[in-house]
Each structure stands twice: as structure tokens, then as C-alpha cells.
Scaffold this motif. Structure first.
Motif, PDB file in Angstrom:
ATOM      1  N   PRO A 111      -2.041  10.072  -1.748  1.00 35.32           N
ATOM      2  CA  PRO A 111      -2.488   8.667  -1.847  1.00 35.32           C
ATOM      3  C   PRO A 111      -3.987   8.437  -1.889  1.00 35.32           C
ATOM      4  O   PRO A 111      -4.500   7.849  -2.860  1.00 35.32           O
ATOM      5  CB  PRO A 111      -1.858   8.022  -0.599  1.00 35.32           C
ATOM      6  N   GLU A 112      -4.715   8.844  -0.878  1.00 36.20           N
ATOM      7  CA  GLU A 112      -6.134   8.520  -0.801  1.00 36.20           C
ATOM      8  C   GLU A 112      -6.912   9.146  -1.956  1.00 36.20           C
ATOM      9  O   GLU A 112      -7.720   8.475  -2.612  1.00 36.20           O
ATOM     10  CB  GLU A 112      -6.706   8.982   0.541  1.00 36.20           C
ATOM     11  N   VAL A 113      -6.671  10.420  -2.229  1.00 40.63           N
ATOM     12  CA  VAL A 113      -7.512  11.117  -3.206  1.00 40.63           C
ATOM     13  C   VAL A 113      -7.161  10.756  -4.643  1.00 40.63           C
ATOM     14  O   VAL A 113      -8.049  10.551  -5.476  1.00 40.63           O
ATOM     15  CB  VAL A 113      -7.482  12.646  -2.992  1.00 40.63           C
ATOM     16  N   PHE A 114      -5.888  10.675  -4.961  1.00 40.82           N
ATOM     17  CA  PHE A 114      -5.519  10.366  -6.334  1.00 40.82           C
ATOM     18  C   PHE A 114      -5.788   8.905  -6.681  1.00 40.82           C
ATOM     19  O   PHE A 114      -6.206   8.597  -7.797  1.00 40.82           O
ATOM     20  CB  PHE A 114      -4.056  10.729  -6.605  1.00 40.82           C
TER      21      PHE A 114
ATOM     22  N   MET B  11      -5.410  -1.576  -6.505  1.00 40.03           N
ATOM     23  CA  MET B  11      -5.720  -0.167  -6.737  1.00 40.03           C
ATOM     24  C   MET B  11      -4.460   0.691  -6.667  1.00 40.03           C
ATOM     25  O   MET B  11      -4.227   1.558  -7.522  1.00 40.03           O
ATOM     26  CB  MET B  11      -6.736   0.321  -5.708  1.00 40.03           C
ATOM     27  N   ILE B  12      -3.646   0.455  -5.647  1.00 41.43           N
ATOM     28  CA  ILE B  12      -2.401   1.207  -5.501  1.00 41.43           C
ATOM     29  C   ILE B  12      -1.497   0.969  -6.696  1.00 41.43           C
ATOM     30  O   ILE B  12      -0.913   1.901  -7.258  1.00 41.43           O
ATOM     31  CB  ILE B  12      -1.680   0.814  -4.199  1.00 41.43           C
ATOM     32  N   LYS B  13      -1.365  -0.280  -7.123  1.00 41.12           N
ATOM     33  CA  LYS B  13      -0.491  -0.604  -8.253  1.00 41.12           C
ATOM     34  C   LYS B  13      -0.976   0.057  -9.541  1.00 41.12           C
ATOM     35  O   LYS B  13      -0.173   0.587 -10.317  1.00 41.12           O
ATOM     36  CB  LYS B  13      -0.396  -2.120  -8.440  1.00 41.12           C
TER      37      LYS B  13
ATOM     38  N   MET C 294       0.823  -1.213   0.000  1.00 44.74           N
ATOM     39  CA  MET C 294       0.000   0.000   0.000  1.00 44.74           C
ATOM     40  C   MET C 294       0.855   1.261   0.000  1.00 44.74           C
ATOM     41  O   MET C 294       0.330   2.378   0.061  1.00 44.74           O
ATOM     42  CB  MET C 294      -0.912   0.013   1.232  1.00 44.74           C
ATOM     43  N   ALA C 295       2.156   1.102  -0.068  1.00 41.57           N
ATOM     44  CA  ALA C 295       3.091   2.226  -0.013  1.00 41.57           C
ATOM     45  C   ALA C 295       3.643   2.536  -1.397  1.00 41.57           C
ATOM     46  O   ALA C 295       3.714   1.669  -2.276  1.00 41.57           O
ATOM     47  CB  ALA C 295       4.239   1.915   0.945  1.00 41.57           C
ATOM     48  N   MET C 296       4.031   3.781  -1.590  1.00 43.80           N
ATOM     49  CA  MET C 296       4.648   4.238  -2.833  1.00 43.80           C
ATOM     50  C   MET C 296       5.818   5.149  -2.501  1.00 43.80           C
ATOM     51  O   MET C 296       5.782   5.873  -1.504  1.00 43.80           O
ATOM     52  CB  MET C 296       3.642   5.026  -3.679  1.00 43.80           C
ATOM     53  N   PRO C 297       6.867   5.131  -3.328  1.00 36.78           N
ATOM     54  CA  PRO C 297       7.961   6.079  -3.107  1.00 36.78           C
ATOM     55  C   PRO C 297       7.490   7.506  -3.369  1.00 36.78           C
ATOM     56  O   PRO C 297       6.683   7.748  -4.266  1.00 36.78           O
ATOM     57  CB  PRO C 297       9.020   5.642  -4.124  1.00 36.78           C
TER      58      PRO C 297
END
Length: 335
Positions: free
Chosen positions: A122-125, A276-278, A105-108
Motif C-alpha cells: 500500500p504505502e510504497v506502490f 490516491m488509493i482509488k 483507504m483499504a483495498m482487497p
């Protein structure tokens, strides 16, 4: 560590700075020193008891998105090292000095962004991409109507729609029209003085728009249906204006080939959230760097000790973009 823990549901005054234990790091977790955390509408629902329980299943501490530095990691983590700057969505625990996050669930954090602006992503985009690009399949040349376009998800959706090459219609308060136009709206509509359905009908010669992204719910539903083009997709992301029963003529859905899709990140399974994150990361993350980049929209910042004021700001609906809590040492002093 210092954190905001809710001991009882209620108004913003229940948000008190307290001492809390450092979260346990599980095999798939990163332990992050949090420097900024986004405030979301879901936090208001959490605080007032709307979810019916005191936590999100992963932490008794409120908050869903963070930006900070990795200071520890679990045995199964891949792709992140101690010292990395990361942003992402957590299952609770964001309003704190330290938080754990599933590494999937993390991104650089893009190099040019500070922690405050990273926490506005993160949440909105991710929500905007999931609703508008993945579910609604918006492509270049399409038209889209985005409601509540000055809010966190709305302002992200306007930018992603513009970057996709769509014609963007957006509703907002009259005082925010120019800001929404700056983000990429072709036509900004004052929802207080204009009927958006009339504007869409006039601007599209009665054809309607291909996609509608709605956060309001029941008060807009019938006009949303009327504003869709043949084959149009309505994506229901929220119900800020109220839920419950709505009226719809089934023949309209059938003969106009309409689609109505609901989406909420919180109720997705963990594998679905990972996906979703990916999807967002693969499609957009590099677009936050360089000329013409996407812009995390920050309305205001509050120290963690003033979380109650941050919630009041969101409740006022005066914000344009994200409200961010900061966790520098001087921000953790009560009083």
C-alpha cells in the motif's frame, strides 16, 4: 491487545510491546485483525520525534500500513464484509494486533498474495504511482531516473515504470545493482562510484530524462535539474539526504519548461488520500495477479516483539524492498 506504543522519543529501543485498548470502530471504519504491517521511513521519523507529537492524529500506536482480515465494520462502510482480506494505509495504529482503517483507504488483497507480501504494497506502490504516473504523467516511451531504487518506494517505482513502457535509469548501492535490474531498470547506477548526472548525460546524448523521482533532496537537486530533458518533471518525494535551501537558476526552469513538484502522503487531506488509493487501485491492483505480475518486494520479516530490530534494519539502509512486522500469536511474546 498487544501493540507497540511509544512512551518517549528516541532510538529503536523505545519500541516496546505493550497492552493497548481495542480501537473504537467509527461509521467509516473497518476493524482489522492485523497479520502483517509494513515498516516505513515515516515510522523512524515518528519514533525520533520528527513530527513533534506522539501520534498521527488517529492513534497513539505507531505504524501506517496493514494487511489482515476484517472482523468488524462501521455503519457507513461500503464494499467490504467481515472476513474479507484487506490491505491499506492507516493514520497510525499499524503496529498492533487490531487496527481500524477508513474503508476508503483499504483495498482487497489479490488472491495469490499472502499477508506479508500484501503489507508490502500500500504505502510504497500508492506513493510511487502518485509521484510518477499521476503527477509526473509518465507514459510509454518516456525516460525516468529513479533514485534510491532499492528502497520500498524506489523498488515499486522501478516496476511501475517498467510496466508503463518507460526507459528506466536507477541509482542504488553497488551491491544492489543486479536486484534493481531484475525489477526492470535498463541502466542501474552505483551512486557511490558513479556521478548519475554524467551517466544520464552520456546515455541520453545530453538530452536528459523526462522524469526524475527523488527521495534524497538537497545533495542531488542541482544535478537533478541538469539531468532533466526539456519539459522534464522533477518529483520530490523525500529529503533523506537533507532539506533546506537549494540553488536553482530560474532561467533554466523558464526556458527549459521544467516542473518541480513536491508530494508527501502524510500531509494530504483525507479526501485527497482516498483519491490516491482509488487511482492506484483502478490502475494497478489487478496487475498483482497472474503471469508477469507486479512483485511486492519483501526484504525481511520481524515479529512485532522485535520491532526495534526492524527499525535498525531500515536505519542500516541495507534493505532491498520492504521490511515487514508479523503478528502471529507466537510473534507477540516478549523476550
Amino acid at each position: 491487545m498487544k501493540a507497540i506504543i511509544i512512551h518517549e522519543f528516541g532510538d529503536a529501543d523505545v519500541l516496546k510491546l505493550s497492552d493497548a485498548a481495542t480501537p473504537e470502530v467509527r461509521p467509516n471504519d473497518l476493524l482489522v485483525r492485523v497479520y502483517a504491517a509494513g515498516v516505513n521511513r515515516a515510522d523512524l521519523t515518528h519514533r525520533t520525534g520528527g513530527y513533534g507529537h506522539p501520534d498521527f492524529g488517529d492513534s497513539p500506536i505507531i505504524g501506517l500500513e496493514i494487511a489482515g482480515e476484517v472482523i468488524g465494520k462501521g455503519s457507513a462502510v461500503e464494499g467490504f464484509e467481515v472476513g474479507a482480506r484487506v490491505m491499506g494505509v492507516v493514520g497510525g495504529g499499524a503496529y498492533a494486533e487490531l487496527a481500524r482503517i477508513d474503508y476508503r483507504m483499504a483495498m482487497p488483497i489479490p488472491a495469490q498474495l499472502d499477508y506479508v507480501h500484501a503489507a508490502a504494497i500500500p504505502e510504497v506502490f500508492v506513493t510511487a504511482h502518485e509521484a510518477m504516473i499521476h503527477l509526473a504523467r509518465l507514459t510509454s516511451g518516456d525516460s525516468v531516473l529513479i533514485h534510491a531504487a532499492a528502497g520500498g518506494v524506489g523498488s515499486a517505482a522501478v516496476q511501475l515504470a517498467y510496466a508503463t513502457g518507460a526507459t528506466v535509469y536507477a541509482t542504488t548501492d553497488g551491491s544492489k545493482l543486479s536486484r534493481v535490474e531484475h525489477l526492470g531498470a535498463d541502466v542501474a547506477i552505483d551512486y557511490k562510484t558513479q556521478d548519475f548526472a554524467d551517466v544520464i548525460a552520456r546515455k541520453t546524448d545530453g538530452q536528459g530524462v523526462d522524469v526524475i523521482i527523488d527521495f534524497v533532496g538537497k545533495p542531488y537537486f542541482e544535478r537533478n535539474i541538469a539531468s532533466l530533458a526539456k519539459g522534464g518533471r522533477l518529483i520530490q518525494v523525500g529529503i533523506l539526504g537533507g532539506g533546506g535551501s537549494v540553488n536553482v537558476t530560474l532561467e533554466q526552469i523558464l526556458y527549459r519548461h521544467l516542473q518541480i513538484i513536491g508530494t508527501v502522503m502524510k500531509s494530504r487531506t483525507q479526501p485527497q488520500k482516498h483519491a490516491m488509493i482509488k487511482r492506484f487501485r483502478d490502475h494497478w491492483l489487478e496487475r498483482f495477479e497472474g503471469a508477469g505480475s507486479l512483485e511486492p518486494v519483501v526484504d525481511s520479516t520481524f515479529p512485532l516483539s522485535r520491532a526495534a530490530d526492524a527499525h535498525r534494519r531500515m536505519e542500516s539502509s541495507e534493505n532491498v524492498g520492504k521490511i515487514i512486522l508479523t503478528m502471529q500469536p507466537e510473534d507477540l511474546i516478549e523476550g
